[in-house]
Design an enzyme around this catalytic site. Structure first.
Site, PDB file in Angstrom:
ATOM      1  CG  ASP A  35      11.211   9.824 -11.176  1.00  0.00           C
ATOM      2  OD1 ASP A  35      10.536   9.193 -11.845  1.00  0.00           O
ATOM      3  OD2 ASP A  35      11.758  10.279 -10.329  1.00  0.00           O
ATOM      4  CB  CYS A  60       9.885  14.066  -4.421  1.00  0.00           C
ATOM      5  SG  CYS A  60       8.997  13.061  -3.171  1.00  0.00           S
ATOM      6  CE1 TYR A  92      15.410   3.556  -3.970  1.00  0.00           C
ATOM      7  CE2 TYR A  92      13.897   1.737  -3.868  1.00  0.00           C
ATOM      8  CZ  TYR A  92      14.256   3.474  -3.388  1.00  0.00           C
ATOM      9  OH  TYR A  92      13.632   3.976  -3.015  1.00  0.00           O
ATOM     10  CG  ASN A 103       1.504  22.213   3.393  1.00  0.00           C
ATOM     11  OD1 ASN A 103       1.369  21.387   2.463  1.00  0.00           O
ATOM     12  ND2 ASN A 103       0.722  22.173   4.601  1.00  0.00           N
ATOM     13  CG  HIS A 149      -0.683  18.356   1.645  1.00  0.00           C
ATOM     14  ND1 HIS A 149      -0.769  19.141   2.808  1.00  0.00           N
ATOM     15  CD2 HIS A 149      -0.342  17.006   1.942  1.00  0.00           C
ATOM     16  CE1 HIS A 149      -1.616  18.355   3.380  1.00  0.00           C
ATOM     17  NE2 HIS A 149      -2.177  17.659   2.847  1.00  0.00           N
ATOM     18  CD  GLU A 187       8.698   8.382  -7.243  1.00  0.00           C
ATOM     19  OE1 GLU A 187       8.693   8.314  -6.413  1.00  0.00           O
ATOM     20  OE2 GLU A 187       7.007   9.374  -7.602  1.00  0.00           O
TER      21      GLU A 187
END
Length: 224
Positions: A35, A60, A92, A103, A149, A187
């Protein structure tokens, strides 16, 4: 000569302290992903553009458990009233860190680089105020709306002692350099394969862009 891993972590901490992004690979037997990680307060529109163009994953913001509690932020799978949220098993990990997508209320659609940068930077301010004790769920709702978002993630209470995902790895970096407990994680994907970018490719990206690459195991060893 191979660079010492503690030198890589020291450089990562120095970069993070200065508000620069670092590349963090978790573990081959976990997600196996690298990341791009930023202190949320340092993110501007150009940084959001880098995340969507050079990383390509989900943008994120990870918040600490203490901040999430102060803001009454739930785990998303606890509040979705739909069959898809039942038996939400991951290959995982024990559970997802996802909380609400938000937002900032001063955004328009919320998806542009400018809008997401505003939401992200204001989340850092909100985290600082929440830790100071003068900012709670109602204050947060006055500034942010959901759905939105920018996806929020809840960090584990004891960070790396509880969980060793990118959420906790990023928050551990922030804690180590006295940055607010709000970090951006995204990512890195491979355009040709559509899979996660390999560690070798991520290291090459770091070299070409004068960024620091660090292994999650080194973060856990030093900061866990």
């Amino acid at each position: 000569m191979a660079q010492r891993t503690d030198d890589a972590l020291s450089r990562a901490l120095a970069a993070f302290r200065a508000g620069e992004p670092v590349l963090v690979h978790d573990f081959d037997d976990r997600e196996g992903e690298t990341d791009i990680v930023y202190p949320a307060g340092a993110v501007g529109p150009a940084d959001v553009a880098r995340l969507r163009n050079d990383a390509g994953g989900l943008v994120c913001v990870a918040l600490s458990d203490a901040v999430s509690d102060a803001l009454d932020l739930p785990f998303l799978d606890d509040v979705i009233d739909h069959p898809t949220a039942v038996d939400h098993q991951l290959a995982y990990d024990d559970r997802s860190s996802f909380s609400l997508p938000v937002n900032h209320r001063d955004t328009f659609t919320g998806i542009t680089d400018e809008d997401r940068a505003l939401t992200i930077s204001e989340l850092s301010t909100a985290a600082e105020r929440a830790l100071a004790g003068d900012y709670g769920a109602d204050d947060f709702a006055a500034e942010f709306r959901s759905p939105g978002h920018v996806n929020l993630l809840r960090g584990a209470p004891e960070l790396l002692a509880d969980r060793q995902g990118h959420t906790e790895l990023g928050l551990a970096l922030a804690a180590a350099v006295d940055r607010p407990p709000a970090v951006v994680v995204c990512e890195m994907l491979d355009d040709e394969t559509g899979e996660a970018r390999s560690p070798a490719a991520a290291r090459d990206y770091a070299r070409r862009n004068d960024l620091v690459y660090v292994e999650g195991e080194d973060v856990v060893e030093r900061l866990g």
